[in-house]
Design an enzyme around this catalytic site. Sequence first.
Site, PDB file in Angstrom:
ATOM      1  N   HIS A 181      -5.017  16.955 -11.577  1.00 44.31           N
ATOM      2  CA  HIS A 181      -4.404  15.765 -12.155  1.00 44.31           C
ATOM      3  C   HIS A 181      -5.415  14.647 -12.344  1.00 44.31           C
ATOM      4  CE1 HIS A 181      -4.026  13.232  -8.456  1.00 44.31           C
ATOM      5  NE2 HIS A 181      -3.856  14.374  -7.809  1.00 44.31           N
ATOM      6  N   ASP A 200      -9.181  11.399  -5.203  1.00 45.65           N
ATOM      7  CA  ASP A 200      -7.938  12.110  -5.446  1.00 45.65           C
ATOM      8  C   ASP A 200      -7.433  11.687  -6.823  1.00 45.65           C
ATOM      9  OD1 ASP A 200      -5.468  13.290  -5.461  1.00 45.65           O
ATOM     10  OD2 ASP A 200      -4.653  12.175  -3.768  1.00 45.65           O
ATOM     11  N   GLU A 258       0.691  13.021 -11.682  1.00 47.47           N
ATOM     12  CA  GLU A 258       1.000  13.799 -10.482  1.00 47.47           C
ATOM     13  C   GLU A 258       1.428  12.919  -9.326  1.00 47.47           C
ATOM     14  OE1 GLU A 258      -0.022  15.859  -6.593  1.00 47.47           O
ATOM     15  OE2 GLU A 258      -0.727  13.960  -7.434  1.00 47.47           O
ATOM     16  N   GLU A 259       0.799  11.758  -9.192  1.00 46.99           N
ATOM     17  CA  GLU A 259       1.023  10.916  -8.020  1.00 46.99           C
ATOM     18  C   GLU A 259       2.426  10.317  -7.977  1.00 46.99           C
ATOM     19  OE1 GLU A 259      -0.802  10.897  -5.557  1.00 46.99           O
ATOM     20  OE2 GLU A 259      -2.882  11.244  -6.142  1.00 46.99           O
ATOM     21  N   ASP A 271      -6.838  20.391  -5.952  1.00 43.71           N
ATOM     22  CA  ASP A 271      -6.462  19.052  -5.528  1.00 43.71           C
ATOM     23  C   ASP A 271      -7.245  18.711  -4.264  1.00 43.71           C
ATOM     24  OD1 ASP A 271      -5.057  16.589  -5.322  1.00 43.71           O
ATOM     25  OD2 ASP A 271      -3.238  17.515  -6.098  1.00 43.71           O
ATOM     26  N   HIS A 276      -6.305   8.292  -0.640  1.00 42.04           N
ATOM     27  CA  HIS A 276      -5.305   7.313  -1.091  1.00 42.04           C
ATOM     28  C   HIS A 276      -5.655   5.892  -0.668  1.00 42.04           C
ATOM     29  CE1 HIS A 276      -1.598   9.922  -2.305  1.00 42.04           C
ATOM     30  NE2 HIS A 276      -2.733  10.439  -2.738  1.00 42.04           N
TER      31      HIS A 276
END
Length: 327
Positions: free
Chosen positions: A60, A160, A192-193, A215, A302
């Site tokens: 992603h 990410d 995606e998130e 990922d 994140h």
Amino acid sequence: MNLLETLSNLDAVASNEDEIKNFLKTELSQYADEILYDNLGSIIFKIGNNDNFKIMLDAHIDEVGFIVKNILDNGKILLKELGNVSDYAKFNIRGRITTTSGNKIYGIINGGSDDLHFDLGITNKNDIEKLGIEVGNMVCFATEFKDYKINNIVEGKALDNRVGCYILAQTIKKLKNKNLNSSIYFAFSSSEEVGLRGGKTAASLINPNIAFVIDVVSAKNVFDNSGLNTRKNGNGFLIEVYDKTFIPSKKMINLVKNIAIKKNIKYQLDTMNGGGTNAGEIHKLGKGIPSLVTAISLRYCHGSHSMVNMNDVNDLINVYVQLLQEI
């Protein structure tokens, strides 16, 4: 390394991914036999011309971040979180707003979850709006990529999943002019998130026979070297054998594991007790798509800064280059 640096420094939250899509199109078009798009924002590069067997690789392109939620009369810019941003990355963190015209406006992200806002030091709404800032504008961390030049460790924002994008991009380049027994679709998927969205629509477009999702996962116990830690940085890429949305078959696990053993590449078998990846949607399409998640362990995932060991990243690239030629 310059490619990962560029990918990390670009800004792209869910449904605001043109910066990275445009870059990838410029970077990878020469390697692709065809370029496809879904209607959400994903870009897909196809190589090979044997559609009797189609392989999908997914990474992603969106990062966790924010959008402008409201602009108050006193100049306070309220933010809406996109994805699960770490709590420590919501206090006194340098960020940037991308205006509708594409300008970058720098300021401070602050206030935590209860009072999340962007501070420009401006005390009235009119001056904010004169800068071209509007509700819905993308807000990202203003972290600049760093190569520590120690033990192959690098730091950046949005690793990410720009790490996954880097793995896909390098794999495409290394497969140029290789003899392939299948068509391979490299899907750089949107959103995606915020709910595994682009992976589902891209897979619906491709209709693959099998799928691999690349990922990252969070290395929470970063100094734990015991056998309980299956996410050690520098100890190999991860083969995910379980998450709450998806459990792969032994056949799919063994496809990747056997290549790693053959090439004497380190790997770790891991479970994701929380969260999930695009495989959670991809594997359910049609009659079912055999899928597997391979991942790279990040420190401080994140957050505004993450760390990754490039040895793990390069090892996974080598596994996929070999695997895609043998399938």
